[in-house]
Design a protein around this motif. Sequence first.
Motif, mmCIF file in Angstrom:
data_model
loop_
_atom_site.group_PDB
_atom_site.id
_atom_site.type_symbol
_atom_site.label_atom_id
_atom_site.label_comp_id
_atom_site.label_asym_id
_atom_site.label_seq_id
_atom_site.Cartn_x
_atom_site.Cartn_y
_atom_site.Cartn_z
ATOM 1 N N TRP A 192 0.843 -1.187 0.000
ATOM 2 C CA TRP A 192 0.000 0.000 0.000
ATOM 3 C C TRP A 192 0.884 1.244 0.000
ATOM 4 N N CYS A 193 0.298 2.384 -0.307
ATOM 5 C CA CYS A 193 1.016 3.652 -0.131
ATOM 6 C C CYS A 193 0.258 4.491 0.880
ATOM 7 N N ASN A 194 0.996 5.148 1.766
ATOM 8 C CA ASN A 194 0.366 5.856 2.890
ATOM 9 C C ASN A 194 0.593 7.353 2.889
ATOM 10 N N THR A 195 1.308 7.873 1.883
ATOM 11 C CA THR A 195 1.567 9.310 1.786
ATOM 12 C C THR A 195 1.484 9.734 0.321
ATOM 13 N N ILE A 196 1.360 11.017 0.107
ATOM 14 C CA ILE A 196 1.387 11.532 -1.265
ATOM 15 C C ILE A 196 2.691 11.147 -1.939
ATOM 16 N N LYS A 197 3.790 11.208 -1.187
ATOM 17 C CA LYS A 197 5.093 10.879 -1.759
ATOM 18 C C LYS A 197 5.170 9.421 -2.193
ATOM 19 N N SER A 198 4.774 8.516 -1.312
ATOM 20 C CA SER A 198 4.889 7.097 -1.665
ATOM 21 C C SER A 198 3.900 6.713 -2.756
ATOM 22 N N CYS A 199 2.725 7.323 -2.790
ATOM 23 C CA CYS A 199 1.777 7.053 -3.883
ATOM 24 C C CYS A 199 2.302 7.623 -5.198
ATOM 25 N N SER A 200 2.977 8.769 -5.126
ATOM 26 C CA SER A 200 3.551 9.368 -6.332
ATOM 27 C C SER A 200 4.659 8.483 -6.896
ATOM 28 N N LEU A 201 5.430 7.844 -6.039
ATOM 29 C CA LEU A 201 6.456 6.922 -6.500
ATOM 30 C C LEU A 201 5.826 5.718 -7.212
ATOM 31 N N ARG A 202 4.735 5.232 -6.683
ATOM 32 C CA ARG A 202 4.080 4.048 -7.258
ATOM 33 C C ARG A 202 3.563 4.302 -8.666
ATOM 34 N N LYS A 203 3.178 5.519 -8.958
ATOM 35 C CA LYS A 203 2.543 5.748 -10.254
ATOM 36 C C LYS A 203 3.531 5.647 -11.421
ATOM 37 N N TRP A 204 4.818 5.488 -11.107
ATOM 38 C CA TRP A 204 5.815 5.253 -12.144
ATOM 39 C C TRP A 204 6.174 3.770 -12.226
ATOM 40 N N THR A 205 5.346 2.940 -11.669
ATOM 41 C CA THR A 205 5.587 1.492 -11.626
ATOM 42 C C THR A 205 4.331 0.749 -12.069
ATOM 43 N N PRO A 206 4.438 -0.566 -12.293
ATOM 44 C CA PRO A 206 3.253 -1.349 -12.664
ATOM 45 C C PRO A 206 2.184 -1.408 -11.576
ATOM 46 N N LEU A 207 2.532 -1.049 -10.328
ATOM 47 C CA LEU A 207 1.534 -1.060 -9.261
ATOM 48 C C LEU A 207 0.837 0.292 -9.105
ATOM 49 N N GLY A 208 1.084 1.195 -10.034
ATOM 50 C CA GLY A 208 0.380 2.472 -10.003
ATOM 51 C C GLY A 208 -0.043 2.943 -11.372
ATOM 52 N N SER A 209 0.320 2.182 -12.401
ATOM 53 C CA SER A 209 0.022 2.602 -13.766
ATOM 54 C C SER A 209 0.014 1.405 -14.709
ATOM 55 N N SER A 210 -0.999 1.335 -15.557
ATOM 56 C CA SER A 210 -1.028 0.266 -16.566
ATOM 57 C C SER A 210 -0.021 0.535 -17.687
ATOM 58 N N LYS A 211 0.529 1.742 -17.748
ATOM 59 C CA LYS A 211 1.532 2.052 -18.768
ATOM 60 C C LYS A 211 2.788 1.183 -18.608
ATOM 61 N N TYR A 212 3.057 0.749 -17.377
ATOM 62 C CA TYR A 212 4.267 -0.014 -17.107
ATOM 63 C C TYR A 212 3.990 -1.501 -16.876
ATOM 64 N N MET A 213 2.759 -1.901 -17.053
ATOM 65 C CA MET A 213 2.426 -3.315 -16.843
ATOM 66 C C MET A 213 2.883 -4.162 -18.022
ATOM 67 N N ASP A 214 3.352 -5.352 -17.726
ATOM 68 C CA ASP A 214 3.699 -6.302 -18.761
ATOM 69 C C ASP A 214 2.473 -6.586 -19.628
ATOM 70 N N ARG A 215 2.667 -6.653 -20.909
ATOM 71 C CA ARG A 215 1.547 -6.906 -21.822
ATOM 72 C C ARG A 215 1.175 -8.376 -21.877
ATOM 73 N N ARG A 216 2.090 -9.249 -21.463
ATOM 74 C CA ARG A 216 1.779 -10.678 -21.386
ATOM 75 C C ARG A 216 2.404 -11.245 -20.118
#
Length: 435
Positions: A109-133
């Motif tokens: 989970w993310c508990n702060t604006i900072k930690s949630c902002s970090l997640r959005k550059w990863t597959p756990l915060g954005s489908s842009k970085y999710m593996d396609r298969r």
Amino acid sequence: MAGSTANLRFRSNLVWWRKWARKDWAIAIVAFTLILFLVTLISNSSWRDEPISPFHPTTAADLVELTLLHDAERRGALCLDGSALGYHFRKGSGSGAQNWLLHIEGGGWCNTIKSCSLRKWTPLGSSKYMDRRVPFSGILSSQPSDNPDFYNWNKVKIRYCDGASFAGHPKNEPTTGSKLFFRGQLIWEAIMDELLSIGLSKAKQALLSGCSAGGLATLIHCDDFRGLLPRDSTVKCLADAGFFLDENDVNQNRTMRTFYRDVVVLQDLATSLHKDCVARKEPAKCLFPEEVIKHVTTPVFLINPAYDFWQIQHILIPEASDPHGYWKKCKLNIYNCNPSQIEILQGFRDSMLNSLNEFQKNKEGGIFINSCFIHCQTWYSETWHSPSSPRINNKTIADSVGDWYFNRNVAKQIDCPFPCNPTCYHMNFTQFSRG
């Protein structure tokens, strides 16, 4: 078994989580994703949660394409960065054509604006970085030998990208600076609508499952899932390594409750938690599975290692509680623990079993609590169902889940204390630690 090829390969696929989990508390919660994201960039290889099974090597037929949630933007069902949720769907066949198994990905989970902002550059915060298969293994496997009861069901892997177990609400979304979307509840509702439209609404049998934070999401939404499906269908829920304890750390601090309190406030989770619990207790307390399961009426199966390394490393012995590194070697390898440390770990096991006292009386509930130093066990063929899988009373996890789901046998398996079970996989992170 510790020296087997399967075990070495299994460990190597999980090691990244522990490597980054040694950082400070907030970053440690999300670090699993960050390191996997970096591995993707460095190696240009697929980002995946599951290892390639040595028992059934992954082929193109095992890989399942990513689908983005239809009409997500209009519905407001968005990941932390504003992208659409992703999921992977494999159609069932034969006797499983009208049965459905859903599995919610984990990732803290993310508990702060900072930690949630970090997640959005990863597959756990954005489908842009999710593996396609991604490969489907363990509980999602289509191999009868790996997954005897559910191999031919319709199977869905739901990607996790909101940082709050699909229970957040947009009330506290930042209006300035870094743009973030707290839409977990809307994501849950939208993905259910989409799956219902492609056949879930006619399910004869269904199982909602999840690992870690996805296991908690499963418990939170279990009764809602039951309510969406036909009344005459068999519907049950399974939480793997999702039974997080509200336990003091070794310095007698409520580290996990404090962290959950921040998550609940930041993403307004109270609205998604059970009203009776929230009316009587602080919402953070109502996020712990011990409280959640008191209000779930749908049959539930709980899988958890008694020595869950994630909980030991973050709930019982977070970095801040061990400034001099007394627990460092023990947290990397349970066989490095001295007798006094083992005694404390046994106390943690006792706390877990005490928290399950009432649930054990539930005739419709299932339990598999083994004595392994590990975390999630359903999405790996090695630990779900294989010739070398962990067993209790000669039952694999898959055997026990099948006995429970199909009412074949009583499915309440509780292991003896460590180190009694020679079939366990015990994670050993020593060779990957730094400093």
